[in-house]
Design a protein around this motif. Structure first.
Motif, PDB file in Angstrom:
ATOM      1  N   ILE A  46      35.656  59.165  -7.317  1.00 14.34           N
ATOM      2  CA  ILE A  46      36.791  58.249  -7.503  1.00 14.34           C
ATOM      3  C   ILE A  46      37.285  57.762  -6.143  1.00 14.34           C
ATOM      4  O   ILE A  46      37.469  56.567  -5.915  1.00 14.34           O
ATOM      5  CB  ILE A  46      37.916  58.936  -8.302  1.00 14.34           C
ATOM      6  CG1 ILE A  46      37.371  59.296  -9.689  1.00 14.34           C
ATOM      7  CG2 ILE A  46      39.135  58.029  -8.439  1.00 14.34           C
ATOM      8  CD1 ILE A  46      38.185  60.308 -10.420  1.00 14.34           C
ATOM      9  N   GLN A  49      35.133  55.112  -4.393  1.00 12.00           N
ATOM     10  CA  GLN A  49      35.325  53.713  -4.805  1.00 12.00           C
ATOM     11  C   GLN A  49      36.769  53.259  -4.628  1.00 12.00           C
ATOM     12  O   GLN A  49      37.158  52.208  -5.117  1.00 12.00           O
ATOM     13  CB  GLN A  49      34.874  53.537  -6.253  1.00 12.00           C
ATOM     14  CG  GLN A  49      33.378  53.773  -6.397  1.00 12.00           C
ATOM     15  CD  GLN A  49      32.906  53.505  -7.815  1.00 12.00           C
ATOM     16  OE1 GLN A  49      33.079  52.418  -8.341  1.00 12.00           O
ATOM     17  NE2 GLN A  49      32.300  54.497  -8.437  1.00 12.00           N
ATOM     18  N   ALA A  51      39.506  54.294  -5.916  1.00 13.03           N
ATOM     19  CA  ALA A  51      40.164  54.053  -7.198  1.00 13.03           C
ATOM     20  C   ALA A  51      41.273  55.062  -7.471  1.00 13.03           C
ATOM     21  O   ALA A  51      41.611  55.329  -8.622  1.00 13.03           O
ATOM     22  CB  ALA A  51      39.120  54.096  -8.309  1.00 13.03           C
ATOM     23  N   MET A  63      42.161  55.826 -11.358  1.00  9.54           N
ATOM     24  CA  MET A  63      41.656  54.836 -12.304  1.00  9.54           C
ATOM     25  C   MET A  63      40.311  55.295 -12.858  1.00  9.54           C
ATOM     26  O   MET A  63      39.650  56.160 -12.280  1.00  9.54           O
ATOM     27  CB  MET A  63      41.473  53.476 -11.616  1.00  9.54           C
ATOM     28  CG  MET A  63      42.718  52.914 -10.962  1.00  9.54           C
ATOM     29  SD  MET A  63      44.013  52.495 -12.144  1.00  9.54           S
ATOM     30  CE  MET A  63      45.120  53.877 -11.946  1.00  9.54           C
ATOM     31  N   ASN A  64      39.909  54.666 -13.929  1.00 10.32           N
ATOM     32  CA  ASN A  64      38.600  54.943 -14.507  1.00 10.32           C
ATOM     33  C   ASN A  64      37.603  53.965 -13.873  1.00 10.32           C
ATOM     34  O   ASN A  64      37.646  52.769 -14.157  1.00 10.32           O
ATOM     35  CB  ASN A  64      38.702  54.734 -16.023  1.00 10.32           C
ATOM     36  CG  ASN A  64      37.375  54.962 -16.716  1.00 10.32           C
ATOM     37  OD1 ASN A  64      36.347  55.167 -16.057  1.00 10.32           O
ATOM     38  ND2 ASN A  64      37.394  54.919 -18.039  1.00 10.32           N
ATOM     39  N   VAL A  65      36.722  54.476 -13.011  1.00  6.96           N
ATOM     40  CA  VAL A  65      35.837  53.561 -12.281  1.00  6.96           C
ATOM     41  C   VAL A  65      34.832  52.867 -13.207  1.00  6.96           C
ATOM     42  O   VAL A  65      34.312  51.801 -12.886  1.00  6.96           O
ATOM     43  CB  VAL A  65      35.078  54.257 -11.118  1.00  6.96           C
ATOM     44  CG1 VAL A  65      36.016  54.622  -9.993  1.00  6.96           C
ATOM     45  CG2 VAL A  65      34.299  55.456 -11.601  1.00  6.96           C
ATOM     46  N   SER A  67      35.558  51.822 -16.238  1.00  8.76           N
ATOM     47  CA  SER A  67      36.266  50.818 -17.013  1.00  8.76           C
ATOM     48  C   SER A  67      37.609  50.578 -16.297  1.00  8.76           C
ATOM     49  O   SER A  67      38.666  51.038 -16.738  1.00  8.76           O
ATOM     50  CB  SER A  67      36.457  51.356 -18.437  1.00  8.76           C
ATOM     51  OG  SER A  67      37.015  50.369 -19.241  1.00  8.76           O
ATOM     52  N   PRO A  68      37.536  49.870 -15.153  1.00 11.18           N
ATOM     53  CA  PRO A  68      38.669  49.882 -14.210  1.00 11.18           C
ATOM     54  C   PRO A  68      39.972  49.279 -14.729  1.00 11.18           C
ATOM     55  O   PRO A  68      41.028  49.573 -14.190  1.00 11.18           O
ATOM     56  CB  PRO A  68      38.144  49.085 -13.017  1.00 11.18           C
ATOM     57  CG  PRO A  68      36.911  48.390 -13.466  1.00 11.18           C
ATOM     58  CD  PRO A  68      36.381  49.129 -14.637  1.00 11.18           C
ATOM     59  N   TYR A  69      39.896  48.457 -15.775  1.00 13.06           N
ATOM     60  CA  TYR A  69      41.146  47.847 -16.258  1.00 13.06           C
ATOM     61  C   TYR A  69      41.710  48.576 -17.486  1.00 13.06           C
ATOM     62  O   TYR A  69      42.650  48.117 -18.118  1.00 13.06           O
ATOM     63  CB  TYR A  69      40.942  46.343 -16.524  1.00 13.06           C
ATOM     64  CG  TYR A  69      40.704  45.601 -15.217  1.00 13.06           C
ATOM     65  CD1 TYR A  69      41.757  45.360 -14.333  1.00 13.06           C
ATOM     66  CD2 TYR A  69      39.427  45.193 -14.851  1.00 13.06           C
ATOM     67  CE1 TYR A  69      41.543  44.724 -13.115  1.00 13.06           C
ATOM     68  CE2 TYR A  69      39.199  44.557 -13.631  1.00 13.06           C
ATOM     69  CZ  TYR A  69      40.261  44.325 -12.768  1.00 13.06           C
ATOM     70  OH  TYR A  69      40.055  43.706 -11.563  1.00 13.06           O
ATOM     71  N   VAL A  79      44.121  48.483 -10.643  1.00 14.06           N
ATOM     72  CA  VAL A  79      43.023  48.926  -9.772  1.00 14.06           C
ATOM     73  C   VAL A  79      42.894  47.984  -8.567  1.00 14.06           C
ATOM     74  O   VAL A  79      42.557  48.417  -7.459  1.00 14.06           O
ATOM     75  CB  VAL A  79      41.703  49.043 -10.577  1.00 14.06           C
ATOM     76  CG1 VAL A  79      41.187  47.670 -11.020  1.00 14.06           C
ATOM     77  CG2 VAL A  79      40.639  49.777  -9.785  1.00 14.06           C
ATOM     78  N   VAL A 585      35.940  49.127  -6.153  1.00 14.02           N
ATOM     79  CA  VAL A 585      35.366  49.324  -7.497  1.00 14.02           C
ATOM     80  C   VAL A 585      34.600  48.061  -7.884  1.00 14.02           C
ATOM     81  O   VAL A 585      35.144  46.954  -7.833  1.00 14.02           O
ATOM     82  CB  VAL A 585      36.466  49.612  -8.545  1.00 14.02           C
ATOM     83  CG1 VAL A 585      35.832  49.914  -9.911  1.00 14.02           C
ATOM     84  CG2 VAL A 585      37.345  50.775  -8.102  1.00 14.02           C
ATOM     85  N   THR A 588      35.534  44.343 -10.069  1.00 14.30           N
ATOM     86  CA  THR A 588      36.981  44.080 -10.123  1.00 14.30           C
ATOM     87  C   THR A 588      37.303  42.744  -9.443  1.00 14.30           C
ATOM     88  O   THR A 588      36.488  42.192  -8.694  1.00 14.30           O
ATOM     89  CB  THR A 588      37.766  45.200  -9.404  1.00 14.30           C
ATOM     90  OG1 THR A 588      37.274  45.315  -8.062  1.00 14.30           O
ATOM     91  CG2 THR A 588      37.614  46.536 -10.115  1.00 14.30           C
TER      92      THR A 588
END
Ligand code: BF8
Ligand code: SF4
Length: 653
Positions: A46, A49, A51, A63-65, A67-69, A79, A585, A588
């Motif tokens: 994480i 990246q 994130a 954040m979820n790398v 599914s970044p949004y 993100v 990430v 993005t």
């Protein structure tokens, strides 16, 4: 040594034979090196990246790398905000490092002028005049001291100026400057820019990645055209502007029968003062009385490159070799100042009874001996270091094993010297370089710079990338640890032209230069900016740096300083490819902004590839795109200009 899950194969760690030998020896000796820890401790996926955010105590938030949004931070930060803020803080840290170094050089300059520092004097009055004139300081009929004082006052603004543009914008091509003004990113003093960068990236301030990017560029420009450029200029004025010199590189420069002292770090004052102490007959006698043939001063990393370029001092290797060199058992003292000094060097030094000394009040290491270097009496510190080294030499108890590798190379290509080399003795000019780019003998110019990183096979990407570039007629300019990698690989000699494409080889052979030009330490990347401005000024290759068929790369980077450097090149108009990893990430908006859209505003842009052949392809494709836009993308045969022709061309420039 800590029990490691599985020791990584030495051939997967490095292509540097000396370092490989020493890794093997360290394993036998039970000494852990950073390569082992890089293998043991996987990079946080994480953090890698960028994130995650820990800018306040409502977090840390990640954040979820994949599914970044999907989610935002507790405060709602996206993100894009998080990654842009993190990137901005890396640039602020890198800029702070270069500008603090530059400011220290400027203070030294001030104290040399006012007579408070007596061990150094102005070595290059011509450069003092040239830099002053470039900043509109009157030089004609004036005393050197008067000019120098005015220059000091003017350059101090690079750091402290609260409002208005820094002095060196006078050296920026007008169209590039116009782009900066339009975007509102012409830097003020570095202190102001770094302060604003830190403020804007605090919790709840700037939360628009495009707006954050403006401050990222402004801060980075305060480094490249500010702190770093001042550092290079002042260091040249004080210690001499580099000109080509034949040097020795690699661990074989250590001598079993001499007192070996390694100087590692970044501010040239330590190594310059060490040179004074090592030349002192009393110190030399002490060494010979102890049974040594001589005192052998050797540089590493950027300090080493600074002094290698100016005085031809031998160099033992780059960042990834600083522990390994201690494993030879031949180092009697390692002394360091600031930046890129791994904390474990002290521990490894202890394993081999090597004296390890920190010298700068800003950079102590827990447990290590500290001997403060006071620039008003620098040899007091450096004499003490030599005494410690001689004492260790007398009491050597560890077996010595020096890898017998020494490469020779020609280094010290300041932008002034490149101009002279190409244009002739009387009227140097970049005209012949531009002409050879226009006629296609030289396809373009690449800056290959930056660190080595234990997560990337040492030197491999630097060397493979540069070989690809020169094979495709791209002239390569080098700084930092990359330069050491290429020197060890034997590519910094004129004979390396044999590996270049026909056009580049012909130019190199005519001028007698290598296809890979070493320009110095990392702050000396500013020399590449000045060379690029000069290419624009001479004409025929567009109106701004962004028009030049040029690209940059740091294939094995690790330091925040490299990010600051990359960003000041991007903001100056250069396409910059980084290798190994990139703190962003994928997929993005912030990535798209930095990697695609930024170019549409008249800047350069970022690129990434994890393989040197892909990096070369990307850089060459960009160079060709720029050639196409300039209408020069056809290879024409041309008889190279003689020295006479080049002189007359120079006169027309
Ligand atoms: O400034 S290249 S590892 S030594 S950061 Fe450090 Fe990177 Fe080497 Fe010099 Ni630059
Ligand atoms: Fe989380 Fe926002 Fe605080 Fe960052 S600033 S740690 S994203 S709450």
């Amino acid at each position: 040594m800590a029990k490691l899950k599985e020791l990584i194969k030495v051939e997967d760690i490095t292509t540097c034979d000396s370092t490989a030998q020493m890794i093997t020896k360290a394993r036998k000796d039970g000494v852990e090196l950073f390569f082992d820890r890089a293998n043991e401790m996987k990079a946080c996926p994480i953090g890698e990246q960028s994130a995650c955010c820990k800018h306040c105590a409502m977090g840390p938030c990640r954040m979820n790398v994949n599914s970044p949004y999907d989610r935002v931070g507790v405060c709602g930060a996206t993100v894009d905000t998080i990654a842009a803020r993190n990137f901005g803080r890396m640039v602020a840290a890198g800029t702070a490092a270069h500008t603090d170094h530059g400011m220290a050089m400027l203070e030294l300059f001030r104290d040399v002028i006012n007579g408070k520092v007596k061990d150094f004097k102005i070595q290059d009055p011509q450069k003092l005049r040239e830099v002053s004139e470039a900043l509109d300081i009157k030089t004609e009929g004036r005393e050197l001291k008067e000019i120098a004082l005015d220059l000091y006052k003017e350059l101090e603004r690079t750091y402290t100026q609260v409002d208005g543009e820094i002095p060196n914008v006078k050296r920026v091509p007008p169209k590039t400057l116009e782009t900066w003004r339009k975007e509102g990113i012409v830097p003020r003093g570095a202190m102001r820019e770094i302060m604003e960068m830190m403020h804007r990236t605090a919790m709840g301030v700037d939360q628009d990645y495009e707006n954050i990017t403006k401050q990222i560029s402004r801060t980075a420009l305060a480094d490249g055209w500010g702190g770093s450029m001042v550092s290079t200029d002042i260091t040249d004025i004080l210690f001499g502007t580099p000109a080509p010199v034949l040097v020795e590189m690699d661990m074989g420069v250590l001598k079993e029968d001499q007192v070996n002292i390694i100087v590692h770090g970044h501010e040239p004052i330590l190594l310059e003062a060490m040179m004074i102490s090592a030349a002192d007959p009393e110190m030399q006698k002490m060494a010979t009385d102890a049974g040594a043939k001589a005192i052998n001063l050797v540089g590493m990393c950027c300090s080493g490159l600074d002094v290698l370029s100016r005085h031809g001092l031998p160099h033992a290797g780059n960042f990834s070799s600083t522990e390994a060199v201690l494993v030879t058992g031949a180092v009697d003292a390692m002394t360091v100042d600031i930046q890129c000094i791994k904390q474990d060097l002290f521990k490894v030094a202890q394993c081999y009874d090597t004296a390890f000394i920190t010298t700068n009040y800003r950079a102590k290491i827990e447990g290590a001996t500290h001997i403060a270097l006071d620039e008003h009496d620098p040899t007091d510190c450096t004499d003490q270091i030599i005494i410690k080294a001689v004492t260790r030499f007398k009491n050597r108890s560890k077996p010595i094993d020096i890898p017998q590798n020494v490469a020779r190379g020609v280094h010290g290509f300041s932008h002034e010297y490149i101009k002279y080399m190409l244009g002739g003795a009387y009227r140097g000019s970049y005209r012949p370089l531009n002409d050879n780019i226009i006629n296609g003998k030289i396809r373009g110019v690449a800056g290959v710079v930056g660190c080595t990183n234990p997560r990337s096979k040492q030197d491999f990407s630097h060397v493979e990338l540069v070989k690809e570039l020169i094979k495709n007629d791209v002239l390569v300019l080098q700084t930092g640890c990359s330069q050491s990698a290429l020197a060890k690989a034997g590519l910094t000699v004129p004979g390396a032209a044999a590996l270049a494409g026909n056009g580049l080889a012909e130019v190199c052979e005519t001028v007698g230069m290598p296809p890979v030009l070493g320009l110095g330490s990392c702050v000396d990347n500013s020399r590449i900016l000045v060379a690029a401005s000069e290419m624009v000024r001479v004409g025929g290759l567009g109106d701004s740096i962004a028009d030049l068929p040029a690209a940059g790369c740091a294939p094995e980077w690790m330091s925040e300083k490299a990010i600051a450097i990359g960003q000041y090149f991007v903001a100056s108009g250069v396409y910059v490819v980084f290798g190994h990893t990139f703190p962003i990430v994928k997929g993005t908006n912030f990535e798209k902004h930095m990697f695609e859209d930024y170019e549409n505003k008249g800047f350069g842009r970022w690129g990434f590839a994890d393989d040197p052949y892909k990096m070369a392809k990307m850089m060459i494709a960009h160079i060709d795109k720029k050639r196409e836009a300039l209408g020069i993308n056809k290879k024409k045969e041309r008889v190279l200009a003689s020295m006479e022709d080049r002189r007359s061309l120079a006169e027309t420039s």
